[in-house]
Design a protein around this motif. Sequence first.
Motif, short mmCIF file in Angstrom:
data_model
loop_
_atom_site.label_atom_id
_atom_site.label_comp_id
_atom_site.label_asym_id
_atom_site.label_seq_id
_atom_site.Cartn_x
_atom_site.Cartn_y
_atom_site.Cartn_z
N GLY A 1 74.25 21.86 32.97
CA GLY A 1 74.04 22.49 33.80
C GLY A 1 73.64 22.35 35.08
O GLY A 1 73.91 20.67 35.43
N GLY A 2 72.29 23.22 34.88
CA GLY A 2 71.36 22.61 36.19
C GLY A 2 71.91 22.64 37.77
O GLY A 2 71.41 21.96 38.83
N HIS B 1 75.75 17.24 38.53
CA HIS B 1 73.45 17.42 38.32
C HIS B 1 72.94 15.70 38.91
O HIS B 1 72.05 16.16 39.55
CB HIS B 1 73.43 17.96 36.95
CG HIS B 1 71.96 18.03 36.18
ND1 HIS B 1 71.67 17.71 34.99
CD2 HIS B 1 71.22 18.69 37.15
CE1 HIS B 1 70.37 17.72 35.17
NE2 HIS B 1 70.42 18.61 35.92
N VAL B 2 73.88 15.23 38.38
CA VAL B 2 72.62 13.35 38.65
C VAL B 2 72.36 13.77 40.58
O VAL B 2 71.66 13.61 41.31
CB VAL B 2 72.93 12.64 38.75
CG1 VAL B 2 72.30 11.69 39.09
CG2 VAL B 2 72.73 11.99 37.28
N ARG B 3 73.65 14.15 40.99
CA ARG B 3 74.17 13.61 42.82
C ARG B 3 72.68 14.78 43.55
O ARG B 3 73.15 14.83 44.78
CB ARG B 3 74.77 13.42 42.86
CG ARG B 3 75.43 11.82 42.79
CD ARG B 3 77.30 11.31 42.33
NE ARG B 3 77.27 10.20 42.21
CZ ARG B 3 76.81 9.90 40.45
NH1 ARG B 3 76.48 10.58 39.80
NH2 ARG B 3 77.34 8.20 40.64
N PHE C 1 69.98 14.73 28.51
CA PHE C 1 70.65 14.33 29.28
C PHE C 1 71.81 13.08 28.92
O PHE C 1 72.12 13.76 27.32
CB PHE C 1 69.65 13.55 29.78
CG PHE C 1 69.96 13.29 31.48
CD1 PHE C 1 70.82 13.69 32.55
CD2 PHE C 1 69.93 11.63 31.56
CE1 PHE C 1 70.80 13.33 33.65
CE2 PHE C 1 70.74 10.98 32.83
CZ PHE C 1 71.22 12.17 33.75
N THR C 2 72.09 12.47 28.86
CA THR C 2 73.04 11.65 28.61
C THR C 2 72.51 11.20 27.02
O THR C 2 73.90 10.38 26.20
CB THR C 2 72.87 9.81 29.09
OG1 THR C 2 73.51 10.01 30.83
CG2 THR C 2 74.14 8.93 28.39
N ASP C 3 71.88 11.08 26.71
CA ASP C 3 71.84 10.76 25.36
C ASP C 3 71.68 11.85 23.88
O ASP C 3 72.39 11.51 23.31
CB ASP C 3 69.71 10.70 24.80
CG ASP C 3 69.20 9.54 24.75
OD1 ASP C 3 69.63 8.04 24.87
OD2 ASP C 3 67.85 9.13 26.14
N ARG D 1 78.65 3.76 35.19
CA ARG D 1 79.68 4.12 36.36
C ARG D 1 79.66 5.43 36.88
O ARG D 1 80.14 6.23 37.93
CB ARG D 1 81.20 4.23 35.53
CG ARG D 1 81.77 3.27 35.16
CD ARG D 1 82.85 2.61 34.23
NE ARG D 1 83.51 0.56 34.61
CZ ARG D 1 84.49 0.46 35.18
NH1 ARG D 1 84.22 0.43 36.57
NH2 ARG D 1 84.40 -1.14 34.11
N VAL D 2 79.45 6.54 35.85
CA VAL D 2 79.12 7.56 36.09
C VAL D 2 77.33 8.31 36.96
O VAL D 2 77.02 9.01 37.78
CB VAL D 2 80.23 8.63 35.10
CG1 VAL D 2 79.76 9.79 35.84
CG2 VAL D 2 81.41 8.15 35.07
N VAL D 3 76.72 8.22 35.63
CA VAL D 3 75.51 8.32 36.08
C VAL D 3 74.29 8.00 36.77
O VAL D 3 73.81 8.04 37.70
CB VAL D 3 74.72 8.72 33.67
CG1 VAL D 3 73.69 9.64 34.81
CG2 VAL D 3 75.59 9.70 33.36
#
Length: 215
Positions: free
Chosen positions: A45-46, A81-83, A101-103, A126-128
Motif C-alpha cells: 500500500g502507501g 510506494h518507493v517512488r 517493507f522488503t524484509d 533492481r526494483v526498490v
Amino acid sequence: MTLRTHARFVTLEGGEGAGKSTVLAALRGAFEQAGIQALYTREPGGTPLAEQIRGLMLDTHHEPAVAETELLLAFAARAQHVRTTILPALESGAWVVSDRFTDASYAYQGAGRGLDAQFIADLERRVVGIRPALTLLLDVPVEVGLQRMRGRGAADRIEGERNDFFERVRQGYRDRAASAAESERFEVIDASQTVDAVAAQAVARLQAQIARVLR
C-alpha cells in the motif's frame, strides 16, 4: 540500481498480531515530542495504486495467487510506494516510518512460501533500491499473535494461512535479523512483553537513531 541505506527511513516488521499498530503510535508520539516531521505509511500500500494491488494480494474471493505472483505483486506495489511516497518524503527532509517493507517479502514469500532469497534480493536491488537504517522487529510466538488476531473480523488471504506457515515466517524474520549482513539495523523486541515495555524499547531505539542522524 545500487541498494542504499537511508538514515531517516524506519520500518516495523513482525508476524500477525505482533502489535505494530501500537508501536507505530508510540513512534509517532516520539517524533511529535521531538518536533520532527515524519511520514507514516504501510505495505502493501502507501499509494492509491499500491492499495489496489494490496487488495489483489489479500482478497479471498478470487483465485489464489501462486507464490511467484504474490511476490511480484508485492514488489509492484513497493516500486510504486518507493517512488511516489517514500523517496519524495525523504528527499524533502522528513523521516519515513513504514509498517512493513522488503524484509516482509523475505519472511512471507521467502521463508513462508519457499521462494529463493536470491531472487528476492535481485528484485530488491533492481526494483526498490533503498533499505531502512532501522528495522524494529516485533517478535512474538505464533500462537500468541494469532490469539490477539481473533475477534478482529474476517481473516484476509494471508491471515488465514496455517500455523506452520506463520512459524516459517517468524523464523525467517529471526534468521534475517541475526544475519551478519543485516543485524546492525535490526532491533528485535520481545512483543510478548507488556504494551508499555514494547513501546519503550522501540522508542529508545528510535531516539538513538535520531541522535545518530542529528549529531
